[in-house]
Design an enzyme around this catalytic site. Structure first.
Site, PDB file in Angstrom:
ATOM      1  CG  HIS A 130      -1.616   1.290   1.476  1.00  0.00           C
ATOM      2  ND1 HIS A 130      -2.896   1.562   1.015  1.00  0.00           N
ATOM      3  CD2 HIS A 130      -1.211   2.408   2.140  1.00  0.00           C
ATOM      4  CE1 HIS A 130      -3.240   2.783   1.380  1.00  0.00           C
ATOM      5  NE2 HIS A 130      -2.238   3.321   2.065  1.00  0.00           N
ATOM      6  CD  GLU A 131       1.996   3.348   3.709  1.00  0.00           C
ATOM      7  OE1 GLU A 131       2.140   4.450   3.120  1.00  0.00           O
ATOM      8  OE2 GLU A 131       1.047   3.125   4.475  1.00  0.00           O
ATOM      9  CG  HIS A 134       0.226   6.238  -0.485  1.00  0.00           C
ATOM     10  ND1 HIS A 134      -0.908   6.875  -0.954  1.00  0.00           N
ATOM     11  CD2 HIS A 134      -0.126   5.678   0.704  1.00  0.00           C
ATOM     12  CE1 HIS A 134      -1.905   6.694  -0.096  1.00  0.00           C
ATOM     13  NE2 HIS A 134      -1.452   5.967   0.918  1.00  0.00           N
ATOM     14  CD  GLU A 204      -4.869   6.528   2.507  1.00  0.00           C
ATOM     15  OE1 GLU A 204      -4.473   5.338   2.460  1.00  0.00           O
ATOM     16  OE2 GLU A 204      -4.128   7.456   2.832  1.00  0.00           O
TER      17      GLU A 204
END
Length: 281
Positions: A130-131, A134, A204
């Site tokens: 997930h990071e 980003h 997100e």
């Protein structure tokens, strides 16, 4: 889109500082704070990633210290065709993580002490994906700048409150000016929260989807989000509230007025979207 939001945040900070300058020193104060706003914007653009690390009290972690994390991040960045980011540890028992930096070449990924202890490797990889999502989606600059600018405004608002208590500020007897001073003092901390809310919650969802594709399975991240949400209610996180939007889940669930101005979409909705994802290949 992110570029437009960056310019919007810079302009908003400048307007807020000019209003504060009007309170502190009239027309001369407005000019001084205009220059200050330009300087802070320039600094934030180039140093917001480092500031986010400092505001969360994170420290660098070597590969010898976190070999499993390095292996996961290296694998994920290779799949995403990105350079290897710097790895940090945030000193809090709450399981959480965030990414920051000016661009992929200057990216930093931080994991908390709690997430290293409480999440199984499968779920940790989902969080790290997930990071990296980003970073790949290039929304780390706007998030990092928002954290820095919100922190600056909160600091100035606190200083402004002390100035009012000790009788500093404009000496103009005009009631309109007095009202403007009071409104400015009240508006400043609210503006800090609004800056964080200006970061689209859709980022997100996008990072979740990107992370799920990097792993090849949406379920590890979905399971991790459910566990992180549960821990966020039980374990406090003493980080600066200005950085709350950086984390994968809101670190202040259930214990801060900031929850009324949530910077994250519903975890349940994020999990539902992940569970319904179909990854081909």
């Amino acid at each position: 889109m992110n570029s437009a939001k960056t310019w919007f945040l810079m302009a908003l900070l400048t307007v807020i500082l000019v209003l504060i300058g009007r309170f502190v020193g009239g027309a001369h104060g407005m000019l001084v704070f205009l220059v200050l706003g330009i300087a802070i914007n320039f600094f934030s653009y180039w140093s917001s990633g480092r500031m986010a690390i400092l505001m969360t009290r994170s420290r660098p972690a070597s590969e010898a210290e976190l070999p499993e994390v390095y292996a996961m991040v290296r694998r994920l960045t290779e799949r995403a065709n990105l350079p290897m980011p710097e790895i940090y540890i945030t000193p809090t028992d709450q399981p959480n993580a965030f990414a920051t930096g000016r661009n992929p070449a200057h990216a930093k990924v931080a994991v908390t002490e709690g997430i290293l202890r409480l999440l199984p490797a499968r779920e940790l990889e989902g969080v790290l994906a997930h990071e990296i999502g980003h970073v790949r989606n290039r929304d780390i600059l706007i998030s990092s700048m928002a954290a820095t600018l919100a922190g600056v405004i909160s600091y100035i608002a606190n200083a402004l409150q002390w100035a009012v208590m000790f009788g500093f500020g404009s000496r103009d007897d005009d009631r309109d000016n007095v009202a403007l001073e009071i409104i400015t003092m009240i508006f400043a901390p609210i503006a800090a929260m609004m800056i964080q809310m200006a970061i689209s919650r859709s980022r997100e969802f996008k990072a979740d989807a990107t992370g799920a594709r990097l792993v090849g399975d949406p379920n590890p991240l979905a399971d991790a989000l459910e566990h992180l949400e549960m821990y966020a209610h039980r374990i406090p996180n003493p980080v600066n509230p200005a950085t709350s939007h950086l984390f994968i889940v809101n670190p202040f669930r259930g214990e801060s007025i900031a929850r009324l101005f949530s910077t994250h979409p519903s975890t349940a909705e994020r999990v539902a979207r992940l569970r319904n994802m179909r990854i081909l290949g």
